[in-house]
Design an enzyme around this catalytic site. Structure first.
Site: not given
Ligand code: MRU
Length: 350
Positions: A46, A87, A194, A235, A245-246
């Site tokens: 994010a 996004r 990730q 996010d 979040n993810k």
């Molecule tokens: O799809 P992504 O890799 O952008 O998802 C990222 C996440 O879900 C992170 O946990 C979130 O963005 C926090 S990053 C400090």
């Protein structure tokens, strides 16, 4: 290893699609290709996509610097819309774009060329602030990490997901810097990996102990008493504290509650969306089905099967032990607590 650099008037992005096996920086000087880099996950996380969007707005301004004011602002509006749609879930993206536009609009009487210069400075400022904010989050969060803690994290909320230092991983970095022994379990984070590709890479490069587990192992480890706490990034956080979040974060929060383990979210103010009453209103990005049906280009599922690939989920606030921010820790977040916290912090959503 910086995810984002700005050198010789060019934006350089570490291409996270190829980590950990290849370290490649790609160069950007056009907002459209920068928007595609966000969409295609060259850069992700994010705060990182927020900072890239800020630089992309500065690039759009530079492209339009010889236009008249009307054409300049209509071009900027188009770039802003293009970037925001790259996004949908992480609100830091829209936050950064809005902040940049606000600065542009405040420059009454300046020429487009002057505004372009000011916007580049603002993008650099956003990037610089992100590093500082993450250090503050890290320092507040480190207090919550006991010595010898075994910490589970999900996805990558580290330096790679920010301009530097990270949020959830920043807390771990600060705890280690304070002399604590910390060992990390990194969920591999299907389908985009990730955790195994990025978090494991980032932490192992700093000699922070990291062990990869598949996502479906977390409950077993908790039952075996191998995990002391969970910490993740976010996010988008709604006004009542519900946190997106993810995908997989919600399951972890439920598991943590079932095992009486603390569950922390580390996130800057720019991740809060106080215009949304609850997490139900957070838009959830759906990504392409090949992330599920293919692995490194090779099909792993039968042809023609249905696929559903939401990239994020929402953890209700009542599962959060605390949210760690740059201004301190909000324990057991509720709408009222968030409201008074932001008021006390003098938070002005720019
Ligand atoms: O799809 P992504 O890799 O952008 O998802 C990222 C996440 O879900 C992170 O946990 C979130 O963005 C926090 S990053 C400090």
């Amino acid at each position: 290893m910086d995810a984002i650099r700005f050198e010789r008037n060019k934006l350089l992005l570490l291409d996270q699609r190829f980590l950990p096996t290849e370290v490649i920086y790609l160069e950007y000087s056009d907002w459209r290709t920068a928007a595609n880099a966000i969409k295609d996950m060259v850069v992700r996380g994010a705060p990182a996509i927020g900072a890239v969007a800020a630089f992309a707005i500065a690039m759009a301004a530079d492209e339009l610097k010889n236009a008249d004011a009307t054409a300049f602002f209509s071009g900027m509006t188009m770039a802003a819309a293009g970037l925001k749609s790259a996004r949908p879930t992480a609100v830091n993206l829209a936050w950064a774009v809005e902040r940049m536009l606000k600065v542009a609009k405040s420059q009454v009487g300046s020429s487009p060329a002057q505004i372009a210069g000011i916007l580049l400075m603002e993008a650099k400022q956003i990037a610089q602030e992100d590093r500082e904010i993450n250090k503050k989050i890290g320092d507040f969060g480190a207090e919550l990490i006991p010595d010898n803690a075994r910490v589970l994290t999900h996805c990558n909320a580290g330096a790679l997901a920010t301009v530097g230092y990270g949020t959830a991983l920043g807390v771990i970095r600060s705890a280690v810097a304070a002399g604590k022994q910390v060992s990390v379990y990194a969920d591999e984070t299907r389908p985009y990996l990730q955790g195994s590709r990025l978090t494991a890479w980032e932490l192992s490069r700093e000699n922070i102990s990291v062990t990869i587990i598949a996502d479906n192992m977390a409950g077993f480890l908790m039952k075996q008493k191998k995990i002391d706490l969970v910490i993740v990034g976010a996010d988008r956080i709604a006004a009542n504290g519900d946190a997106a979040n993810k995908i997989g974060t919600y399951s972890l929060a439920v598991l943590a509650a079932a095992h009486q383990l603390p569950f922390y979210v580390a996130a800057p103010f720019s991740t809060f969306d106080l215009t949304l009453e609850t997490g139900e209103e957070i838009p959830i990005e759906e990504r392409c089905e090949t992330e599920l049906t293919h692995f490194y280009g090779k099909r792993i599922a039968p042809e023609g099967v249905g696929c559903y690939n939401p990239s994020f989920d929402v953890t209700p606030a009542n599962y959060l032990t605390a949210i760690i921010t740059e201004a301190g820790v909000i324990y057991c977040p509720t709408r009222d607590k968030l409201q008074s916290f932001f008021k006390e912090a003098g938070y002005d959503r720019r």
